[in-house]
Motif scaffolding. Structure first.
Motif, PDB file in Angstrom:
ATOM      1  N   ILE A 165       9.354  24.095 -51.419  1.00 41.51           N
ATOM      2  CA  ILE A 165       9.362  25.408 -50.965  1.00 41.51           C
ATOM      3  C   ILE A 165      10.568  26.170 -50.912  1.00 41.51           C
ATOM      4  CG2 ILE A 165       8.528  26.892 -49.128  1.00 41.51           C
ATOM      5  CD1 ILE A 165       6.771  24.643 -47.993  1.00 41.51           C
ATOM      6  N   ALA A 166      10.834  27.023 -51.795  1.00 42.70           N
ATOM      7  CA  ALA A 166      12.319  27.858 -51.803  1.00 42.70           C
ATOM      8  C   ALA A 166      12.138  29.121 -51.086  1.00 42.70           C
ATOM      9  CB  ALA A 166      12.615  27.922 -53.338  1.00 42.70           C
ATOM     10  N   ALA A 167      11.022  29.384 -50.301  1.00 42.50           N
ATOM     11  CA  ALA A 167      10.918  30.703 -49.655  1.00 42.50           C
ATOM     12  C   ALA A 167      12.149  31.063 -48.665  1.00 42.50           C
ATOM     13  CB  ALA A 167       9.482  30.970 -48.966  1.00 42.50           C
ATOM     14  N   LEU A 168      12.792  30.041 -47.970  1.00 50.20           N
ATOM     15  CA  LEU A 168      13.979  30.373 -47.064  1.00 50.20           C
ATOM     16  C   LEU A 168      15.109  30.787 -47.794  1.00 50.20           C
ATOM     17  CD1 LEU A 168      13.574  27.158 -44.664  1.00 50.20           C
ATOM     18  CD2 LEU A 168      12.846  29.654 -44.183  1.00 50.20           C
ATOM     19  N   ALA A 176       7.748  31.889 -45.857  1.00 50.26           N
ATOM     20  CA  ALA A 176       7.968  30.505 -46.027  1.00 50.26           C
ATOM     21  C   ALA A 176       6.944  29.605 -45.327  1.00 50.26           C
ATOM     22  CB  ALA A 176       9.098  29.827 -45.644  1.00 50.26           C
ATOM     23  N   VAL A 177       6.520  30.058 -44.116  1.00 48.27           N
ATOM     24  CA  VAL A 177       5.279  29.339 -43.293  1.00 48.27           C
ATOM     25  C   VAL A 177       4.226  29.655 -43.910  1.00 48.27           C
ATOM     26  CG1 VAL A 177       4.153  29.546 -41.062  1.00 48.27           C
ATOM     27  CG2 VAL A 177       6.863  29.552 -40.996  1.00 48.27           C
ATOM     28  N   GLU A 178       3.839  30.738 -44.415  1.00 47.65           N
ATOM     29  CA  GLU A 178       2.586  31.127 -45.071  1.00 47.65           C
ATOM     30  C   GLU A 178       2.500  30.179 -46.264  1.00 47.65           C
ATOM     31  OE1 GLU A 178      -0.144  32.437 -43.805  1.00 47.65           O
ATOM     32  OE2 GLU A 178       1.378  32.561 -41.995  1.00 47.65           O
ATOM     33  N   ARG A 179       3.535  29.884 -47.224  1.00 51.92           N
ATOM     34  CA  ARG A 179       3.477  29.299 -48.359  1.00 51.92           C
ATOM     35  C   ARG A 179       3.196  27.902 -47.952  1.00 51.92           C
ATOM     36  NH1 ARG A 179       5.389  31.043 -53.423  1.00 51.92           N
ATOM     37  NH2 ARG A 179       5.877  33.188 -53.601  1.00 51.92           N
ATOM     38  N   ALA A 180       4.003  27.289 -46.983  1.00 53.57           N
ATOM     39  CA  ALA A 180       3.767  25.974 -46.286  1.00 53.57           C
ATOM     40  C   ALA A 180       2.128  25.722 -46.190  1.00 53.57           C
ATOM     41  CB  ALA A 180       4.584  25.669 -45.203  1.00 53.57           C
ATOM     42  N   ARG A 181       1.716  26.735 -45.435  1.00 53.15           N
ATOM     43  CA  ARG A 181       0.502  26.678 -44.972  1.00 53.15           C
ATOM     44  C   ARG A 181      -0.459  26.522 -46.060  1.00 53.15           C
ATOM     45  NH1 ARG A 181      -1.374  28.378 -40.175  1.00 53.15           N
ATOM     46  NH2 ARG A 181       0.154  30.113 -40.173  1.00 53.15           N
ATOM     47  N   VAL A 191       6.030  18.025 -48.161  1.00 54.06           N
ATOM     48  CA  VAL A 191       6.384  19.210 -48.781  1.00 54.06           C
ATOM     49  C   VAL A 191       8.134  19.022 -48.508  1.00 54.06           C
ATOM     50  CG1 VAL A 191       4.956  20.634 -47.904  1.00 54.06           C
ATOM     51  CG2 VAL A 191       6.617  20.237 -46.218  1.00 54.06           C
ATOM     52  N   PHE A 192       8.632  19.812 -49.401  1.00 53.17           N
ATOM     53  CA  PHE A 192      10.292  19.604 -49.586  1.00 53.17           C
ATOM     54  C   PHE A 192      10.694  21.111 -49.268  1.00 53.17           C
ATOM     55  CE2 PHE A 192      13.946  19.474 -53.027  1.00 53.17           C
ATOM     56  CZ  PHE A 192      14.956  19.501 -51.727  1.00 53.17           C
ATOM     57  N   LEU A 193      11.347  21.207 -48.115  1.00 54.15           N
ATOM     58  CA  LEU A 193      11.994  22.298 -47.761  1.00 54.15           C
ATOM     59  C   LEU A 193      13.406  22.507 -48.249  1.00 54.15           C
ATOM     60  CD1 LEU A 193      11.239  24.871 -46.137  1.00 54.15           C
ATOM     61  CD2 LEU A 193      11.965  23.716 -43.987  1.00 54.15           C
ATOM     62  N   THR A 194      13.845  23.737 -49.003  1.00 52.97           N
ATOM     63  CA  THR A 194      15.201  23.780 -49.596  1.00 52.97           C
ATOM     64  C   THR A 194      15.841  25.033 -48.515  1.00 52.97           C
ATOM     65  OG1 THR A 194      14.460  25.652 -51.263  1.00 52.97           O
ATOM     66  CG2 THR A 194      14.582  23.215 -51.684  1.00 52.97           C
ATOM     67  N   GLY A 195      17.044  24.596 -48.130  1.00 53.86           N
ATOM     68  CA  GLY A 195      17.638  25.844 -47.478  1.00 53.86           C
ATOM     69  C   GLY A 195      17.666  26.232 -46.030  1.00 53.86           C
ATOM     70  N   PRO A 196      16.837  25.047 -45.259  1.00 53.47           N
ATOM     71  CA  PRO A 196      16.681  25.180 -43.984  1.00 53.47           C
ATOM     72  C   PRO A 196      18.363  25.417 -43.357  1.00 53.47           C
ATOM     73  CG  PRO A 196      16.564  23.162 -44.539  1.00 53.47           C
ATOM     74  CD  PRO A 196      16.663  23.610 -45.731  1.00 53.47           C
ATOM     75  N   LYS A 197      18.433  26.449 -42.438  1.00 56.10           N
ATOM     76  CA  LYS A 197      19.684  26.798 -41.896  1.00 56.10           C
ATOM     77  C   LYS A 197      19.590  26.290 -40.214  1.00 56.10           C
ATOM     78  CE  LYS A 197      20.625  30.358 -44.696  1.00 56.10           C
ATOM     79  NZ  LYS A 197      19.309  30.517 -45.382  1.00 56.10           N
ATOM     80  N   SER A 198      18.393  26.107 -39.679  1.00 61.66           N
ATOM     81  CA  SER A 198      18.277  25.649 -38.250  1.00 61.66           C
ATOM     82  C   SER A 198      17.061  24.598 -38.031  1.00 61.66           C
ATOM     83  CB  SER A 198      17.930  26.945 -37.389  1.00 61.66           C
ATOM     84  OG  SER A 198      16.838  27.617 -37.632  1.00 61.66           O
TER      85      SER A 198
END
Length: 292
Positions: A165-168, A176-181, A191-198
């Protein structure tokens, strides 16, 4: 030829080991590898999980940037060389699956056959379209179809399918949450989350997926905090490739400038270590047995 390095594991056992890590409670980091020898070195220091990214594949196969220039065949061949030589559970960045949902099916089939333990399929529009100035994503429903196709195409149910998921980076947290769901609802394994800042962003994703999470570089976030939020793999970048480049440059420079090979002893692996990595004792035994 059978592997003769470390503990011999079948491809399914390597996949089950990755699944055990994802089902555990720790946040580990895989070793970036790119060929048979780098995989052997990583395994020799204790790594059990390896990673081959698209950028590393492009740089080591083509000396090119991360623009999806390598083909699926080239990538699968590179994977096969790594899995043939080591028992690392190898996680692959399969980019966009090299095309549409049908191409994703072919990608899964080829990379599973090559011995992969896990495959990441991403929702980034690849390669970038003409005139694009920023990161773009494919439609969520197209990504859902790709993930469904990936799940259908695998023959070994222990192969881990990961939705990236690159939505962030390209959209915002709610999207991003809706895509993850939507991605999690397909039945993928992580899931692989790119770009989380917090940590709040990771919490928001975790609340809707209930799946193991893989995170890219997150220098501001503590590993223990990530582990508590279901993050099971934390990527650390691909420094080993840059380290290899620096080592090669230093060696070539020393020799090109007239330096003696004997003057490099402190900079290079010993003969004994190279012999171990290359399975020389086993090959010597085969020579004795079959060539005399």
């Amino acid at each position: 030829m059978a592997k003769n390095w470390g503990q011999a594991l079948t491809a399914t056992e390597q996949r089950q080991r990755l699944r055990a890590v994802l089902a555990g409670s720790e946040c580990l980091s895989p070793a970036t590898v790119y060929d048979a020898l780098s995989a052997r070195v990583a395994e020799s220091v204790g790594y059990e999980i390896g990673l081959l990214s698209g950028s590393v594949s492009a740089s080591t196969l083509l000396a090119a940037p991360d623009l999806v220039l390598q083909t699926l065949t080239e990538f699968a061949d590179q994977v096969r060389r790594i899995t043939r030589a080591s028992c690392l559970s190898l996680v692959l960045d399969a980019d966009h699956g090299y095309g549409n949902a049908l191409n994703v099916m072919r990608t899964v089939q080829e990379l599973e056959h090559a011995g992969a333990a896990g495959l990441m399929i991403e929702d980034t529009l690849m390669p970038p379209r003409f005139g694009a100035c920023a990161l773009e994503l494919i439609a969520a429903d197209e990504m859902v179809a790709k993930l469904r196709a990936a799940l259908h195409a695998r023959s070994d149910p222990s192969l881990t399918i990961i939705g990236r998921i690159a939505a962030l980076k390209a959209e915002d947290v709610p999207r991003a949450v809706e895509r993850a769901r939507a991605y999690a609802a397909t039945g993928i394994d992580a899931v692989f989350l790119t770009g989380p800042k917090s940590l709040d962003e990771i919490d928001a994703i975790r609340a809707v997926v209930g799946l193991p999470i893989i995170v890219g570089l997150a220098p501001a976030l503590r590993r223990d905090d990530l582990a508590a939020r279901g993050v099971r793999l934390l990527l650390q970048g691909h420094q080993p490739v840059a380290a290899a480049v620096k080592g090669l440059r230093e060696a070539y420079t020393h020799l090109h400038n007239g330096g003696a090979p004997a003057g490099m002893k402190s900079l290079i692996a010993s003969t004994e270590e190279m012999d171990r990595l290359l399975n020389c004792a086993q090959y010597q035994e085969w020579r004795r047995r079959y060539l005399n």
